[in-house]
Design a protein around this motif. Structure first.
Motif, short mmCIF file in Angstrom:
data_model
loop_
_atom_site.label_atom_id
_atom_site.label_comp_id
_atom_site.label_asym_id
_atom_site.label_seq_id
_atom_site.Cartn_x
_atom_site.Cartn_y
_atom_site.Cartn_z
N SER A 267 -2.64 0.49 -3.14
CA SER A 267 -3.55 -0.63 -2.92
C SER A 267 -2.82 -1.92 -3.27
N THR A 268 -3.30 -3.03 -2.72
CA THR A 268 -2.68 -4.32 -3.04
C THR A 268 -2.93 -4.70 -4.49
N GLU A 269 -4.07 -4.28 -5.04
CA GLU A 269 -4.38 -4.59 -6.44
C GLU A 269 -3.40 -3.90 -7.39
N ALA A 270 -3.14 -2.63 -7.14
CA ALA A 270 -2.19 -1.89 -7.98
C ALA A 270 -0.79 -2.45 -7.82
N PHE A 271 -0.47 -2.86 -6.60
CA PHE A 271 0.87 -3.41 -6.35
C PHE A 271 1.06 -4.73 -7.08
N ALA A 272 0.01 -5.53 -7.17
CA ALA A 272 0.10 -6.81 -7.87
C ALA A 272 0.49 -6.61 -9.34
N VAL A 273 0.05 -5.52 -9.92
CA VAL A 273 0.44 -5.21 -11.30
C VAL A 273 1.95 -5.02 -11.38
N LYS A 274 2.50 -4.28 -10.43
CA LYS A 274 3.96 -4.08 -10.37
C LYS A 274 4.68 -5.41 -10.16
N MET A 275 4.13 -6.25 -9.30
CA MET A 275 4.73 -7.55 -9.02
C MET A 275 4.85 -8.38 -10.30
N ASN A 276 3.78 -8.42 -11.06
CA ASN A 276 3.78 -9.23 -12.28
C ASN A 276 4.73 -8.68 -13.33
N LYS B 238 0.83 -1.21 0.00
CA LYS B 238 0.00 0.00 0.00
C LYS B 238 0.85 1.25 0.00
N GLU B 239 1.99 1.20 0.67
CA GLU B 239 2.86 2.37 0.71
C GLU B 239 3.44 2.67 -0.67
N ILE B 240 3.70 1.63 -1.43
CA ILE B 240 4.29 1.80 -2.76
C ILE B 240 3.24 2.15 -3.81
N SER B 241 2.11 1.45 -3.80
CA SER B 241 1.15 1.56 -4.90
C SER B 241 -0.23 2.08 -4.50
#
Length: 204
Positions: free
Chosen positions: A67-76, A62-65
């Motif tokens: 939300s967890t959903e937006a962060f998952a995009v970065k992860m992939n 959440k600190e980076i993106s």
């Protein structure tokens, strides 16, 4: 592993994160973060990688993106850059979720890429970490059982069973070993790493 790497790449270690009202209710293993608690990225990283703290993973995401959903995009995106072509992340902590999946090959590629980062190596090779009121002990028993072991990450879900990405380095040669759904992963990985160093020594 990817959550840790992205946090290292996007946040300073001394950056202070303020915990929101949802993160404390994250399921599974956690360090019981409190709403409005302020904690450094460094503390969250050690909690994430040594104690498998799911709430720390959510806080970093959440600190980076936002939300967890937006962060998952970065992860992939980052996973594919590291050669993980059959992986799809849905959350930052690896808890079972529909559509969240990876493979032994992809976890090995992610581990290899992550271990190229010096800060990542420092975190995952630490047997323990203490700061202020919190103390963490690394769940990775390879650090005590295998000569040269320096990572990487344990994991468990009911669906996937015991998961372990291990790493060891001797004489400048690093071996990565990944097992999934292995109830005797410590013994198996120790045997596999010893076999690898014995039968496939580095050629200078």
């Amino acid at each position: 592993m990817i959550t840790c790497l992205l946090a290292i790449e996007n946040l300073e270690m001394d950056h202070v994160v303020t915990i929101d009202d949802e993160t404390p209710f994250t399921e599974g293993s956690r360090i019981y973060l409190l709403e409005d608690e302020q904690i450094t990225v460094e503390n969250l990283l050690y909690a994430l990688m040594l104690e498998s703290a799911n709430d720390a993973a959510v806080a970093l995401a959440k600190e980076i993106s936002g939300s967890t959903e937006a962060f998952a995009v970065k992860m992939n995106e980052r996973a594919k850059e590291l050669g993980a072509t059959s992986t799809n992340f849905v959350n930052p902590n690896g808890l079972h979720t529909e559509g969240h999946l990876s493979t032994v090959h992809d976890l090995a590629m992610i581990a290899k890429g992550c271990m190229e980062n010096e800060t990542f190596r420092t975190v995952v090779s630490s047997k323990s970490f203490t700061e202020h009121s919190r103390s963490f002990t690394n769940h990775n028993k390879l650090l005590w059982r295998v000569e040269g072991a320096d990572g990487v990450k344990t994991g468990y879900t009911k669906k996937a069973g015991r998961i372990l990405a291990g790493s060891a380095q001797r004489d400048g040669q690093r071996l990565i070993c990944v097992t999934i759904c292995d109830p005797d992963d410590w013994r198996d990985q120790q045997a596999l790493l010893e076999y690898g160093f014995s039968e496939f020594p580095a050629k200078m």
